[in-house]
Design an enzyme around this catalytic site. Structure first.
Site, PDB file in Angstrom:
ATOM      1  N   HIS A   6     -34.885   7.176 -14.165  1.00  0.00           N
ATOM      2  CA  HIS A   6     -34.057   5.957 -14.178  1.00  0.00           C
ATOM      3  C   HIS A   6     -33.577   5.621 -12.760  1.00  0.00           C
ATOM      4  CE1 HIS A   6     -33.295   7.478 -18.408  1.00  0.00           C
ATOM      5  NE2 HIS A   6     -33.690   6.249 -18.637  1.00  0.00           N
ATOM      6  N   GLN A   8     -34.184  -0.312 -32.408  1.00  0.00           N
ATOM      7  CA  GLN A   8     -35.480   0.278 -32.099  1.00  0.00           C
ATOM      8  C   GLN A   8     -35.645   1.684 -32.659  1.00  0.00           C
ATOM      9  OE1 GLN A   8     -34.620  -0.284 -27.744  1.00  0.00           O
ATOM     10  NE2 GLN A   8     -35.767   1.599 -27.524  1.00  0.00           N
ATOM     11  N   MET A  25     -40.818  12.699 -17.018  1.00  0.00           N
ATOM     12  CA  MET A  25     -39.374  12.744 -17.300  1.00  0.00           C
ATOM     13  C   MET A  25     -39.036  11.830 -18.465  1.00  0.00           C
ATOM     14  SD  MET A  25     -37.508  12.932 -13.638  1.00  0.00           S
ATOM     15  CE  MET A  25     -37.925  14.239 -12.489  1.00  0.00           C
TER      16      MET A  25
HETATM   17  O1  PAF Z   1     -37.016   2.192 -22.353  1.00  0.00           O
HETATM   18  C1  PAF Z   1     -35.843   2.144 -22.800  1.00  0.00           C
HETATM   19  O2  PAF Z   1     -34.961   2.914 -22.402  1.00  0.00           O
HETATM   20  C2  PAF Z   1     -35.496   1.131 -23.878  1.00  0.00           C
HETATM   21  O3  PAF Z   1     -36.565   0.936 -24.746  1.00  0.00           O
HETATM   22  C3  PAF Z   1     -35.002  -0.211 -23.318  1.00  0.00           C
HETATM   23  C4  PAF Z   1     -36.075  -0.922 -22.501  1.00  0.00           C
HETATM   24  C5  PAF Z   1     -33.769   0.011 -22.467  1.00  0.00           C
HETATM   25  C6  PAF Z   1     -34.615  -1.147 -24.483  1.00  0.00           C
HETATM   26  O4  PAF Z   1     -33.627  -0.598 -25.280  1.00  0.00           O
END
Ligand code: PAF
Length: 284
Positions: free
Chosen positions: A40, A64, A187
């Protein structure tokens, strides 16, 4: 090291962004579900290279996750995340509650065809509508000049590129390369679930993809390379969802001469589902 400001409502997000935009500053958005790792942070660094201001969203998006999945136990470490984002120089964190993203009575879902088909959708049919809906909302709420997504979720990236183009959202979508542990494991926040022995075995996934990708680039028939990769992954104790060679742009199973390809895999070990993918050069 000062902590970034945190906003939880769309109104406050827009109020924070307004003076930056009025000053002509470019804004980068890095959407995340928290439990941040070096992957990230590498996306945040791309944001700094592309814009004067970097905003990170932290939202564990319920849409999701299927009811059988890990929404309740998905790793959460808001304070740790804020420290990492402060160290990475993030300007603003958008951390909405579910009710802010999905207000009472909400009835809008974004579904994307094309690259959503197959692969992840076979195992997680709910997944891309959830991702496409939340990402569309984030892109409208923040209206960033650029938004950065990791290539580790390669199919997700293709879905997001498609919805951004189809809905004419004025944000440039930028891909960040997958960050790997020293032993090759991609990761992922879900790596935290792996027990010690499974963590050791999990390296077989990236190793098998690398070997197959190299073999295919060296001219081996793709089918044979994929069979060897599947065997190696299963021998390490994984149950495979898919190991597939696809067109890197369309994600179609029919690859095109002169177009880059992508080798993608998903497999489960010790109850943990891991995904990974690598680039495979085009054949002329
Ligand atoms: O990849 C992710 O962490 C998630 O799918 C995202 C793009 C933040 C959407 O919730």
């Amino acid at each position: 090291m000062s902590r970034p400001a945190v906003v939880t409502t769309v109104a406050d997000l827009r109020a924070h962004l307004k003076p930056w935009r009025q000053a002509g500053e470019r804004i980068a958005l890095v959407p995340t579900m928290g439990a941040l790792h070096a992957g990230h942070i590498s996306l945040v660094q791309i944001g700094h290279a592309r814009a004067e201001r970097v905003v990170t969203s932290i939202f564990v998006n319920p849409k999701q996750f299927a009811p059988t999945e890990d929404l309740a136990t998905y790793p959460r470490d808001f304070d740790g995340d804020l420290e990492k984002l402060a160290a990475a120089g993030v300007d603003l964190v958008f951390a909405p509650e579910a009710g802010e993203m999905y207000p009472e009575g909400e009835a809008t879902v974004v579904t994307v065809g094309g690259p959503s088909a197959g692969l992840e959708s076979d195992a997680r049919p709910h997944f891309f509508a959830g991702v496409a809906t939340v990402v569309t909302k984030l892109l409208i709420q923040c209206a960033p000049d650029v938004a950065i997504f990791g290539e580790k979720d390669f199919q997700q990236l293709a879905v997001i590129r498609t919805l951004t183009r189809d809905l004419a959202l004025p944000t440039e979508i930028v891909a960040g390369a997958t960050m790997r542990e020293p032993d090759g494991l991609a990761m992922s926040s879900r790596n935290l679930y792996l027990g010690k022995e499974d963590r050791r075995r999990a390296t077989a996934l990236s190793a098998a993809l690398a070997a197959a990708g190299e073999a295919i680039e060296d001219g081996a028939p793709a089918d044979a390379a994929l069979i060897s990769a599947r065997r190696a992954i299963e021998a390490a104790g994984f149950t495979i969802d898919y190991v597939e060679l696809r067109d890197a742009e369309t994600l179609s199973a029919s690859t095109r001469p002169g177009k880059p390809r992508r080798l993608l895999a998903a497999a489960r070990i010790g109850g943990v589902r891991l995904i990974d993918n690598i680039a495979v050069a085009a054949v002329e």
